[in-house]
Design an enzyme around this catalytic site. Structure first.
Site, PDB file in Angstrom:
ATOM      1  N   GLU A   1       0.833  -1.208   0.000  1.00 57.14           N
ATOM      2  CA  GLU A   1       0.000   0.000   0.000  1.00 57.14           C
ATOM      3  C   GLU A   1       0.867   1.258   0.000  1.00 57.14           C
ATOM      4  OE1 GLU A   1      -2.653  -0.818   3.285  1.00 57.14           O
ATOM      5  OE2 GLU A   1      -3.805  -2.232   2.091  1.00 57.14           O
TER       6      GLU A   1
ATOM      7  N   PRO B   1       4.093   4.702   6.503  1.00 60.66           N
ATOM      8  CA  PRO B   1       3.715   3.714   7.520  1.00 60.66           C
ATOM      9  C   PRO B   1       2.535   2.812   7.146  1.00 60.66           C
ATOM     10  CG  PRO B   1       3.439   5.995   8.322  1.00 60.66           C
ATOM     11  CD  PRO B   1       3.904   6.090   6.923  1.00 60.66           C
ATOM     12  N   ASN B   2       2.516   1.640   7.720  1.00 61.53           N
ATOM     13  CA  ASN B   2       1.399   0.709   7.556  1.00 61.53           C
ATOM     14  C   ASN B   2       1.357  -0.211   8.766  1.00 61.53           C
ATOM     15  OD1 ASN B   2      -0.629  -1.052   6.332  1.00 61.53           O
ATOM     16  ND2 ASN B   2      -0.027  -0.040   4.442  1.00 61.53           N
TER      17      ASN B   2
ATOM     18  N   GLU C   1      -8.820   4.260   0.279  1.00 66.97           N
ATOM     19  CA  GLU C   1      -8.799   4.482   1.738  1.00 66.97           C
ATOM     20  C   GLU C   1      -7.688   5.447   2.146  1.00 66.97           C
ATOM     21  OE1 GLU C   1      -8.319   0.633   3.556  1.00 66.97           O
ATOM     22  OE2 GLU C   1      -6.290   0.363   2.816  1.00 66.97           O
TER      23      GLU C   1
ATOM     24  N   GLU D   1      -7.462  -5.981  -3.235  1.00 69.08           N
ATOM     25  CA  GLU D   1      -6.963  -4.623  -3.039  1.00 69.08           C
ATOM     26  C   GLU D   1      -5.486  -4.666  -3.456  1.00 69.08           C
ATOM     27  OE1 GLU D   1      -7.035  -1.368   0.500  1.00 69.08           O
ATOM     28  OE2 GLU D   1      -6.237  -3.348   0.937  1.00 69.08           O
TER      29      GLU D   1
ATOM     30  N   HIS E   1      -8.631  -8.128   0.575  1.00 65.82           N
ATOM     31  CA  HIS E   1      -7.754  -6.972   0.800  1.00 65.82           C
ATOM     32  C   HIS E   1      -6.487  -7.427   1.522  1.00 65.82           C
ATOM     33  CE1 HIS E   1     -10.351  -3.219   0.098  1.00 65.82           C
ATOM     34  NE2 HIS E   1     -10.852  -4.219  -0.595  1.00 65.82           N
ATOM     35  N   GLU E   2      -5.387  -6.714   1.250  1.00 69.74           N
ATOM     36  CA  GLU E   2      -4.077  -6.984   1.855  1.00 69.74           C
ATOM     37  C   GLU E   2      -3.526  -8.359   1.485  1.00 69.74           C
ATOM     38  OE1 GLU E   2      -6.569  -6.010   4.372  1.00 69.74           O
ATOM     39  OE2 GLU E   2      -6.172  -3.926   3.886  1.00 69.74           O
TER      40      GLU E   2
ATOM     41  N   HIS F   1     -15.214 -10.236   6.183  1.00 67.18           N
ATOM     42  CA  HIS F   1     -14.397 -11.069   7.067  1.00 67.18           C
ATOM     43  C   HIS F   1     -13.033 -10.428   7.232  1.00 67.18           C
ATOM     44  CE1 HIS F   1     -16.637 -15.037   5.827  1.00 67.18           C
ATOM     45  NE2 HIS F   1     -17.346 -14.306   6.671  1.00 67.18           N
ATOM     46  N   GLU F   2     -12.867  -9.608   8.244  1.00 65.87           N
ATOM     47  CA  GLU F   2     -11.518  -9.139   8.564  1.00 65.87           C
ATOM     48  C   GLU F   2     -10.856 -10.232   9.387  1.00 65.87           C
ATOM     49  OE1 GLU F   2      -9.422  -6.353   7.826  1.00 65.87           O
ATOM     50  OE2 GLU F   2      -8.149  -7.834   8.826  1.00 65.87           O
TER      51      GLU F   2
HETATM   52  C1  NOJ Z   1      -8.262  -2.419   5.393  1.00 69.51           C
HETATM   53  C2  NOJ Z   1      -9.103  -2.514   4.181  1.00 69.51           C
HETATM   54  O1  NOJ Z   1      -8.410  -2.113   3.038  1.00 69.51           O
HETATM   55  C3  NOJ Z   1     -10.347  -1.696   4.405  1.00 69.51           C
HETATM   56  O2  NOJ Z   1     -11.126  -1.663   3.240  1.00 69.51           O
HETATM   57  C4  NOJ Z   1     -11.109  -2.257   5.567  1.00 69.51           C
HETATM   58  O3  NOJ Z   1     -12.218  -1.446   5.830  1.00 69.51           O
HETATM   59  C5  NOJ Z   1     -10.243  -2.303   6.815  1.00 69.51           C
HETATM   60  N1  NOJ Z   1      -9.011  -2.953   6.527  1.00 69.51           N
HETATM   61  C6  NOJ Z   1     -10.911  -3.033   7.955  1.00 69.51           C
HETATM   62  O4  NOJ Z   1     -11.065  -4.377   7.633  1.00 69.51           O
HETATM   63 CA    CA Z   2      -5.989  -1.977   2.831  1.00 70.68          CA
END
Ligand code: NOJ
Ligand code: CA
Length: 702
Positions: free
Chosen positions: A171, A192-193, A508, A502, A483-484, A414-415
């Protein structure tokens, strides 16, 4: 000839590569030469229209606790073949994709160890792909890769559009610089990340886009990254030679292999016309055909979400502020005080469903619906979420029924908080829960350090996890937007339920301090070559403090630029990211987002220059309508296009959404004009866009 002369001649011939074998692209523009050096090192080089693009570069691998696979090879055979086939993707930038290449398979044996390593080259009109293949054999069964040593020897100090090589994050904003400047700029390019690990001040990620002094466009990437570590590139900046640098696992190893096996393809694209890079389908073509028999459940999706309000800090994912720590199954949410900012509550979700239904969106994503967000990352926590337990104010069944009654689909979130193994433990139940409640698409995420601890986001084991999630989802007829996760390498050809990733710096970041205004003129040349991105465009309110007074971030883009992204950033999954209330303020511009399709029959690349501008026209898969998007990265610029892509003899009404004369991505981003005109295949347009601006056109059959 004296014997001395013979020796000299022999040395000379071996430098040239006595066993040189050449294949060319179907159109003859690209030629690839394979040869073994005098001590049996496999090498290749690439020419484009007789110009050297990749100078003689070595191929091979260093193994752990075993002889390396770099030299001492003899050629035991080779085979040249050709291939030409057209296939139909389930979704895409066009309905037919031609896969046309000439192939050279070289069979190599390392004499001293009696081990076999074959190299397969495919030469397309816009580039080359090659990979290592290890057939079943007695002396090479299990092996551990210490490093892959594939070289890309460049011919000069090219301009590169690069992001820092990193085992955990993609990112980043792109830096445009000479290759020789990478090491000096490296530290300032690292922003940063939640999880990151760089490995070298000259380490960069693929897809790497470059431009030579004589205006050739070169791109290095990989295809079919399966059961292998993701490749970075490390530059020897004295000699301008990139070498592959794989992502290690927790023990520092870069690949656990068992023959028979193959590596991913390494790709080098080249053209004197930047548009050819955007139009190339090499990455998809190097992947295997679709393995999902019935794909009727895989459908492009245009969606809105209970999301931007959390990203900007206006609302929260968490239900309460009163719990510093959460243990699933132990913590009781029924008795805690809600924080009053929890967006994923039933009444609010219904407002989004109403908005989606009113404006014709397919689906609504809701984040922060399940227990655990009070304490979700930063603690290297294994059991973070269970993916099935909603907060007390999110009524799964009520929402399910309401959405159904309005003809709107729900997208699950689903995070995983990077806890891949926890996700695998819960996956079956989580996917079944989705099916039971009418969800057929999931947005997953991998924020923070990976668990098992010590693993990196792009190592072989974790890459296998991402694919496992996609395969398992296919069993449940679920579409995935991860994502990620590791940057895509065309595997959506094989698994088209992977409708988005992503894996780059998305919108974001416009709420986390902003991205460079030309970011979106680079992504299609880099990240998008491997597959679609859930970039989440469509932000109309650029001043984030209007949503959250504590957030001073500014979205570096004009409204017209945001509209253009629906065409220039191809994806079968497109979000309208902003809040309904912001769309209600600009309903005339919002109309373009409502009209633009998410699946295409044909794409025409009208103008392109990485870092500067991109103009693309696409024809809807289900009508005769066309849509044009133009993003402009640097300085005000006049784009000149012809509508000769339109069908001759047909009449259309074009609606042009453009930057107003006084638009400015920083100070006046909401200034746009909307103009209607009659057009046909003879029409032309010259249209000015501002820096960070652009235009979007809908062309509807009259
Ligand atoms: C990072 C993701 O890119 C974002 O879309 C998401 O809302 C947050 N993580 C939380 O899961
Ligand atoms: Ca992200």
């Amino acid at each position: 000839m004296t014997s001395k002369m013979y020796i000299l001649l022999f040395a000379f011939l071996s430098i040239l590569g006595v066993n040189a074998q050449q294949i060319t692209s179907p159109n003859g523009n690209i030629s690839l030469e394979f040869s073994l050096s005098s001590n049996g090192e496999p090498t290749y080089k690439i020419n484009y229209k007789s110009k050297s693009i990749i100078k003689t570069s070595k191929l091979g691998l260093t193994l752990k606790n075993a002889d390396n696979l770099k030299q001492g090879f003899i050629e035991t055979g080779s085979e040249e073949t050709s291939f030409d086939e057209t296939w139909k993707p389930v979704w895409g930038e066009e309905s037919d994709i031609r896969n046309n290449y000439n192939e050279l398979l070289v069979n190599l044996e390392q004499k001293a160890t009696e081990r076999i390593m074959n190299i397969r080259f495919r030469v397309y009109n816009e580039g080359v792909g090659f990979r290592y293949e290890f057939p079943e054999q007695p002396n090479l069964v299990y092996f551990v890769i210490e490093e892959e040593n594939t070289q890309f020897a460049l011919t000069g100090d090219h301009t590169a559009f690069w992001i820092p090589g990193d085992y955990d994050s993609q990112e980043y904003d792109y830096t445009e610089s000479k290759l020789s400047e990478i090491s000096g700029l490296f530290d300032s390019a690292v922003t940063p990340n939640a999880s990151q690990r760089q490995f070298s001040k000259t380490g960069v990620q693929t897809a790497l886009m470059m431009k030579t002094a004589d205006n050739l466009y070169i791109n290095i990437h990989e295809a079919a990254l399966i059961n292998y570590a993701c490749m970075h590139l490390n530059l020897d900046d004295e000699n301008m030679v990139f070498e592959s640098w794989l992502t290690p696992d927790a023990q520092g190893n870069k690949g656990h292999m068992q023959a028979p096996c193959v590596t991913p393809w390494r790709t080098v694209m080249v053209s004197d016309d930047a548009r050819d890079i955007l139009a190339s389908r090499i990455t998809y073509n190097l992947n295997e055909p679709c393995v999902i028999e019935d794909t009727s459940w895989i459908k492009p999706v245009k969606y809105i979400g209970v999301w931007w309000e959390m990203i900007t800090g206006k609302s929260s994912w968490a239900y309460t502020d009163d719990l510093p720590s959460v243990q699933l199954g132990v913590t009781d949410f029924e008795d805690v005080k809600p924080n009053g900012k929890h967006a994923a509550n039933t009444a609010h979700v219904k407002e989004y469903i109403d908005f989606a239904a009113k404006h014709g969106f397919d689906a609504v994503l809701v984040e922060g619906w399940n227990e655990g967000w009070e304490d979700w990352f930063g603690q290297s926590k294994d059991y973070v979420f269970d993916f099935v337990t909603p907060y007390p104010d999110f009524d799964v069944e009520d929402i399910e029924n309401y959405a159904k009654s309005k003809g709107v689909k729900m997208i699950m979130h689903h995070e995983t908080s990077g806890s891949t193994r926890n996700y695998e433990r819960h996956m079956d139940k989580a996917y079944q829960f989705m099916k039971d409640h009418g969800y057929d698409a999931v947005k997953s995420g991998y924020v923070g350090n990976i668990l098992p601890r010590g693993e990196f986001h792009y190592s072989q084991w974790v890459n296998n996890h991402y694919l496992y999630a996609v395969q398992k989802a296919a069993d449940y007829e679920i579409m995935v937007n991860a994502h990620e996760a590791v940057r895509p390498t065309g595997i959506a050809r094989t698994y088209p339920n992977l409708i988005g990733n992503e894996s780059a710096r998305g919108t974001e970041f416009q709420a986390f301090g902003g991205s460079k205004p030309n970011h979106v003129t680079i992504l299609p040349f880099t990240r998008l070559l491997g597959g679609p991105m859930d970039y989440t465009p469509g932000v109309f309110e650029m001043d984030i403090s209007k949503l959250n007074p504590d957030n001073n971030s500014h979205v570096n883009s004009t409204i017209a630029n945001q509209l253009a992204l629906y065409v220039t950033m191809y994806s079968p999954l497109q979000m309208a990211a902003d809040l309904p209330e912001n769309y209600n303020r600009f309903l005339d511009a919002f109309q373009f987002i409502k009209d633009v399709p998410v699946d295409w029959e044909k794409s025409v690349y009208l103008e392109a220059e990485p870092g500067s501008y991109i103009t693309i026209a696409r024809k809807d898969k289900h009508s005769n309508n066309w849509f044009v998007g133009h993003v402009n990265g640097k300085d005000a610029r006049k784009s000149e296009i012809s509508f000769d892509f339109l069908e001759k003899g047909k009449k259309y009404i074009a609606t042009i959404y453009a930057d107003a004369k006084d638009a400015n991505y920083k100070t006046n981003p909401q200034a746009y004009t909307i103009k209607k005109m009659k057009v046909n295949s003879q029409s032309k347009l010259s249209q000015v866009s501002v820096e960070g601006g652009g235009y979007a056109i809908s062309i509807i059959e009259d």
